[in-house]
Design an enzyme around this catalytic site. Structure first.
Site, short mmCIF file in Angstrom:
data_model
loop_
_atom_site.label_atom_id
_atom_site.label_comp_id
_atom_site.label_asym_id
_atom_site.label_seq_id
_atom_site.Cartn_x
_atom_site.Cartn_y
_atom_site.Cartn_z
N LEU A 32 0.88 -1.16 0.00
CA LEU A 32 0.00 0.00 0.00
C LEU A 32 0.92 1.22 0.00
CD1 LEU A 32 -2.88 1.11 0.10
CD2 LEU A 32 -2.63 1.21 2.58
N LEU A 86 2.57 -1.25 4.68
CA LEU A 86 2.35 0.19 4.67
C LEU A 86 3.66 0.87 4.30
CD1 LEU A 86 0.18 0.54 7.90
CD2 LEU A 86 -0.58 0.17 5.54
N ASP A 87 3.84 1.14 3.01
CA ASP A 87 5.09 1.68 2.50
C ASP A 87 5.26 3.14 2.93
OD1 ASP A 87 7.43 1.68 0.58
OD2 ASP A 87 6.18 3.26 -0.31
N ALA A 88 6.47 3.47 3.38
CA ALA A 88 6.84 4.85 3.73
C ALA A 88 5.83 5.50 4.67
CB ALA A 88 7.00 5.69 2.46
N VAL A 89 5.24 4.70 5.53
CA VAL A 89 4.15 5.19 6.38
C VAL A 89 4.60 6.29 7.34
CG1 VAL A 89 4.47 3.41 8.14
CG2 VAL A 89 2.22 4.45 7.83
#
Length: 580
Positions: free
Chosen positions: A139, A237-240
């Protein structure tokens, strides 16, 4: 649809923190509607924190959708064939890196979250993989492509997209903003509403979303629901850490960011489908651990210090810093787990090594990897300077020589590094180029003009299959050895991701952990010689239970270490257990 009051109450409390100036009742209702559209409904009770969603049988393969190509079949079909032919009973999950249409950053500048990149396949291909393997997907929730439909609609002033992107002024205090890149933070763009300066944490092709607008949150939640319906179990959760911005602050790990993760955890806990949240936060230890929250944020977090610490141990022949770090790590909280790895599509992050390795050791490690053909990528510092953000190399090539320049025992050294990942507390994950012993793709770097291409080789599947069958190739040696060890690991209760993990001091050349199953019936002493020297451990070096037979699972040898001690050849690993 019946909505439990506990669900609405939890969402309401979080949304009050995020959107105090909005009608919280309405926002709560919109969130519920986004995640549970018509025809779906939540559980009556939240899933309680526990360890039932994973076990010692869990291991992930990380791969791009087109890491395997042949010019004839769809890459996703080739990936499914590779999984079925080579990894049944070895891993049970696969993380397919962004498989959506994109414009840059190898998938992380998404143009449409609702479509599969047609060069890879389509949703039925994803669903077939998800029906056989626990599927993890990305995501990419911090930013989207500058050429995607959302940003084009923003520039044209179309609602609701006219409020989808974070704007700032060059006059704002941006001096403390933490950046993973050296490019300018703001980009000036022409829109139907005049000239705007949009926020670009990563690149000018990756425009940051504005989560201060609840419409953005609703749309992201709808996308999560779609992906779950397509078979996704693990949501990365990419680069969240960067999703909430506030000029005058660091714009990383802000309280609102944690509130968003907590909100997604509430949705996951009330979902009828099993959903695991994995946060991607490549930052130092305390910041990374914060994403466990109070058992109310991520189920899994990456063990980001592992890659540089294991790399250092193998290059230096000294496990001192690796052992000290693991000794200081708390067990994952109940209902949570670490995700352990060495190699990833992004290279070897150096920020997590800050404070764990002396500056001179970091410099020596960087130099050694560069001597083996690796590269270094830089990040901007608040004072205007730069520092190494990550090392770009395949983990296999990074271990091709030691600090002393020794190139012997390369395969054994690499296998030792990957066995450490299998041995410690947590869920092990393996990038496809680690599983295959892939060497640096120097041609890819020159052809594509980016350092990260060195670790993103695309294998011709026909050639790869020949290499796997050839015991003289790295692929013919590395993959079978890792498969054998992972199959053994899956049968050991002491390797449950939440089983006891205790670090032992036996010799600085040996990384040693004691694992004990949750029911206390099995113990495993996992020893890893990180040096090119033969190491003899004296009797009583290990605290073994008397009157039990002890077996090395990896060699099949029956041992009497309380009488004879333990010998480890260069880079040898031993899993000494009281259960055969």
């Amino acid at each position: 649809m019946t909505v439990p009051s506990t669900l609405t109450n939890r969402l309401h409390a979080l949304l009050m923190r995020l959107y105090p100036d909005h009608d919280t009742e309405e926002v709560t209702a919109r969130v519920v509607e986004a995640f549970w559209p018509e025809g779906t409904d939540p559980r009556g009770r939240a899933r309680k924190p526990g360890n039932q969603l994973w076990s010692q049988k869990d291991a992930l393969l990380i791969t791009y959708g087109d890491s395997l190509i042949d010019g004839v079949y769809k890459p996703l079909d080739l990936l499914r064939d590779f999984l079925g032919q080579h990894l049944k009973g070895v891993v049970n999950g696969v993380h397919i890196l962004p498989f959506f249409p994109f414009t840059s950053d190898d998938g992380f500048a998404v143009t449409d979250y609702r479509k599969v990149n047609p060069s890879l396949g389509d949703w039925p291909d994803i669903q077939r993989i998800a029906s056989e393997w626990d599927l993890a997907s990305d995501l990419v929730l911090n930013h989207v492509s500058s050429q995607g439909t959302w940003f084009n609609a923003y520039r044209q002033g179309q609602k609701p997209y006219d409020g989808f992107f974070f704007e700032a002024s060059p006059e704002d205090d941006l001096s403390m903003v933490v950046r993973p890149r050296t490019t300018p933070l703001l980009q000036e763009v022409e829109t139907a509403n005049g000239v705007k300066n949009v926020w670009c944490t990563f690149s000018h092709d990756q425009i940051d979303l504005n989560f201060k607008n609840p419409e953005v949150l609703y749309e992201i939640i709808r996308i999560i629901r779609l992906h779950i319906e397509m078979g996704v179990k693990i949501v990365r959760l990419d680069a969240v850490a960067f999703v909430w911005k506030q000029p005058g602050t660091t714009c990383i790990h802000l309280p609102q960011t944690h509130a968003i993760v907590q909100l997604l955890r509430v949705l996951a806990d009330f979902a009828r489908e099993p959903v695991v949240l994995l946060t991607e936060t490549n930052v130092p230890k305390a910041e990374n651990l914060s994403y466990f929250g109070q058992l109310n944020e991520a189920h899994w977090i990456y063990n980001f210090p592992l890659p540089p610490l294991i790399l250092h141990a193998m290059l230096s022949g000294d496990a001192h810093f690796l052992s000290n770090w693991l000794r200081s790590m708390p067990p994952a909280p109940h209902g949570c787990a670490y995700l352990n790895f060495t190699a990833s599509h992004d290279g070897i992050g150096m920020r997590p090594a800050e404070g764990l390795l002396p500056d001179e050791e970091i410099a020596r490690m960087i130099s050694t990897v560069q001597d083996s053909g690796g590269r270094a990528s830089m990040r901007a510092l608040p004072n205007g300077g730069t520092s190494v953000y990550e090392l770009n190399a395949t983990f296999f090539s990074a271990l091709s020589r030691t600090y002393r320049g020794d190139t012997a025992n390369h395969i054994a050294r690499f296998l030792c590094s990957q066995t450490i990942v299998m041995s410690i507390e947590g869920v092990p994950a393996f990038y496809i180029h680690a599983m295959l012993g892939t060497e640096n793709d120097i041609d890819g770097v020159e052809r594509r003009g980016m350092n990260r291409a060195i670790n993103r080789h695309r294998w011709d599947y026909t050639d790869l299959r020949k290499r796997i069958k050839d015991p003289e190739t790295p692929q013919g040696q590395v993959l079978p050895a890792l498969k054998e060890r992972l199959k053994l690991r899956a049968k050991q209760p002491a390797f449950h991701p939440n089983a006891t993990n205790f670090t032992l001091n036996v010799d600085d050349r040996v990384f040693c952990v004691w694992r004990q199953s949750i029911n206390r019936e099995q113990s495993i002493f996992a020893l890893h010689n990180v040096s090119a020297e033969t190491v003899d451990l004296p009797p009583r070096a290990l605290n073994l239970i008397a009157d039990e037979d002890w077996i090395d699972l990896l060699s099949g040898e029956t041992l009497h270490p309380e009488e004879d001690g333990v010998t480890l050849a260069p880079y040898q690993c031993r899993w000494i257990t009281n259960r055969g």
